[in-house]
Design a protein around this motif. Structure first.
Motif, PDB file in Angstrom:
ATOM      1  N   ASP A 419     -16.594 -16.052 -51.250  1.00  0.00           N
ATOM      2  CA  ASP A 419     -17.985 -16.474 -51.038  1.00  0.00           C
ATOM      3  C   ASP A 419     -18.921 -15.271 -51.032  1.00  0.00           C
ATOM      4  N   GLY A 420     -18.472 -14.197 -50.346  1.00  0.00           N
ATOM      5  CA  GLY A 420     -19.301 -13.007 -50.260  1.00  0.00           C
ATOM      6  C   GLY A 420     -19.538 -12.373 -51.619  1.00  0.00           C
ATOM      7  N   ALA A 421     -18.485 -12.291 -52.429  1.00  0.00           N
ATOM      8  CA  ALA A 421     -18.624 -11.712 -53.765  1.00  0.00           C
ATOM      9  C   ALA A 421     -19.535 -12.571 -54.639  1.00  0.00           C
ATOM     10  N   ALA A 422     -19.408 -13.897 -54.523  1.00  0.00           N
ATOM     11  CA  ALA A 422     -20.275 -14.788 -55.307  1.00  0.00           C
ATOM     12  C   ALA A 422     -21.737 -14.594 -54.925  1.00  0.00           C
ATOM     13  N   ALA A 423     -22.009 -14.481 -53.631  1.00  0.00           N
ATOM     14  CA  ALA A 423     -23.392 -14.264 -53.189  1.00  0.00           C
ATOM     15  C   ALA A 423     -23.904 -12.903 -53.649  1.00  0.00           C
ATOM     16  N   TYR A 424     -23.053 -11.893 -53.602  1.00  0.00           N
ATOM     17  CA  TYR A 424     -23.449 -10.563 -54.059  1.00  0.00           C
ATOM     18  C   TYR A 424     -23.785 -10.587 -55.545  1.00  0.00           C
ATOM     19  N   LEU A 425     -22.932 -11.210 -56.339  1.00  0.00           N
ATOM     20  CA  LEU A 425     -23.173 -11.296 -57.780  1.00  0.00           C
ATOM     21  C   LEU A 425     -24.477 -12.036 -58.077  1.00  0.00           C
ATOM     22  N   GLN A 426     -24.691 -13.134 -57.353  1.00  0.00           N
ATOM     23  CA  GLN A 426     -25.894 -13.919 -57.561  1.00  0.00           C
ATOM     24  C   GLN A 426     -27.141 -13.077 -57.255  1.00  0.00           C
ATOM     25  N   ALA A 427     -27.067 -12.244 -56.211  1.00  0.00           N
ATOM     26  CA  ALA A 427     -28.226 -11.426 -55.827  1.00  0.00           C
ATOM     27  C   ALA A 427     -28.509 -10.329 -56.835  1.00  0.00           C
ATOM     28  N   GLN A 428     -27.468  -9.932 -57.634  1.00  0.00           N
ATOM     29  CA  GLN A 428     -27.667  -8.874 -58.617  1.00  0.00           C
ATOM     30  C   GLN A 428     -28.264  -9.378 -59.922  1.00  0.00           C
ATOM     31  N   ARG A 429     -28.344 -10.665 -60.101  1.00  0.00           N
ATOM     32  CA  ARG A 429     -28.858 -11.218 -61.361  1.00  0.00           C
ATOM     33  C   ARG A 429     -30.337 -10.913 -61.535  1.00  0.00           C
TER      34      ARG A 429
END
Length: 429
Positions: A419-429
């Motif tokens: 979940d944390g990695a998915a949120a991090y990736l989403q924030a980098q878009r």
């Protein structure tokens, strides 16, 4: 053929092919790594999983050889307490993925489960392989790519510390990958022949990440048996006893005599305090109650009855049902003169001192304690000093006894990190 990874210096990496860029690299394809891949794939990210071994899930399959214990059915409060000093942290993970969620997840893979007499939860067929096959089929269908024979070599020395440049040794030479996020699920230090060799400890410490020493968990302990005890009783179970530690901690169960000492479920449940006492003092004593359902007065009364011409062994078997391995333990652990003193013998039966000298080597035990300090991670299990790098599974600093607790916490921490990695990736878009 490209130069081997062992011969490359930081400046040599300029001769390698440019790094390929991917969304997320999951390094380690055990239960935690595969669960991270499932979470991230479900969130819509393209996941690449890397493992040093020729196939994935090897420790998962090995653990299932004696019956695939998925989780435990006991209520939440005692379940969480099994995680000892890290219970509060693991409780947070279990809110994301609980023991009930483990069963539901298996059922969605087409694997029915049942609760055994001990409360442990197993697949109906008791096997790990069908579950792993179904799981891998679903992961591949979701687009996850499994890269085997890819041994992680750490980060490119020229790159900033973080998820930018990863190095892998492969049969075809070194491969470089640039990942927008990295999830490390590299296991501890037990069963290194299956891939968990703890090489990652140095790389993380070099990047300023606090890592607690890796120690044996769910381990056996050594006691210097006499040749008779070792040769005659190694492999024999000692059933229905209680074990008490010097601090008064007591647990009932069973264990097994090994050639070196003792092992088994009762020992594993008390492993952490026994191990820590040996580390602090060089050795420790535990106390066995060989007849936990009998009071001391009753035992003393039966021991003190006249035995006529019978041997003491026959007397104890006739009056108390003590025979076999329990009788051997009495002879092993009590001084000879105690058998001439009914009160001393009765006291020994109820509180038999057993000296434990050493913990078995970490490479051969079921799991390891220690690892990445939880204080070095945020609530999403991202390394505070390495943005975009997450950790999950046994490589974190927690431990638990056997009984499904290990696998459940590995899954739960993987879901949190995913979940944390998915949120991090989403924030980098």
């Amino acid at each position: 053929m490209p130069p081997s990874s062992a011969s490359l210096s930081p400046s040599d990496t300029s001769t390698l092919a440019p790094a390929e860029t991917i969304d997320v690299a999951v390094i380690g394809a055990g239960p935690a790594g595969l669960m991270v891949a499932e979470v991230l794939s479900a969130a819509g990210w393209r996941v690449d999983v890397y493992d040093s071994m020729p196939s994935v899930g090897r420790k998962f399959l090995m653990a299932g050889k004696g019956g695939m214990n998925l989780t435990h059915s006991e209520p939440a409060e005692p379940f969480v307490a099994r995680y000892g000093k890290r219970a509060a942290a693991v409780a947070q993970w279990l809110r994301r993925f609980s023991a009930d969620d483990v069963r539901s997840w298996a059922h969605r893979l087409g694997i029915d489960t049942f609760i055994g007499s001990s409360g442990r939860v197993f697949p109906v067929d008791m096997k790990a392989a069908p579950l792993l096959r179904a799981w891998l089929t679903r992961l591949r269908a979701a687009g996850a790519r499994l890269n085997v024979r890819h041994r992680w070599l750490g980060w490119d020395a020229r790159a900033s510390a973080g998820p930018d440049d990863l190095r892998f040794a492969t049969p075809g030479g070194e491969r470089r990958v640039r990942a927008r996020a990295v999830v490390l699920t590299l296991g501890g230090a037990s069963w290194p022949q299956l891939g968990s060799d703890a090489a990652w400890v140095t790389w993380l410490r070099d990047h300023g990440v606090a890592v607690a020493p890796l120690l044996p968990a769910n381990a056996g302990f050594e006691s210097d048996w006499t040749p008779h005890m070792r040769e005659r009783f190694a492999g024999h179970p000692v059933k229905s006893v209680t074990m008490t530690l010097r601090d008064g901690t007591t647990r009932k169960g069973e264990f097994v005599i090994s050639a070196q000492g003792i092992e088994g479920s009762l020992v594993y449940a008390l492993c952490a305090p026994i191990r820590d006492a040996i580390r602090a003092e060089g050795s420790t004593q535990v106390y066995l109650d060989l007849l936990p359902d009998w009071g001391l007065e009753r035992v003393a009364e039966e021991v003190g009855r006249p035995r006529g011409s019978r041997s003491m062994a026959s007397h104890l078997q006739s009056r108390l049902g003590l025979a076999g391995v329990k009788s051997a333990l009495l002879r092993e652990c009590l001084p000879r003169e105690a058998f001439d003193d009914p009160a001393a013998l009765a006291a020994g039966i109820k509180r038999l001192p057993l000296t434990l000298l050493r913990t078995r080597p970490i490479a051969e035990v079921i799991s390891s304690a220690g690892g990445v300090a939880l204080e070095a991670l945020d609530a999403r299990l991202m390394v505070k000093t390495l943005p975009g790098v997450f950790c999950a599974g046994e490589m974190l600093d927690w431990e638990a006894p056997t009984g499904g607790y290990l696998l459940t916490a590995c899954f739960a921490s993987a879901c949190v990190a995913g979940d944390g990695a998915a949120a991090y990736l989403q924030a980098q878009r």
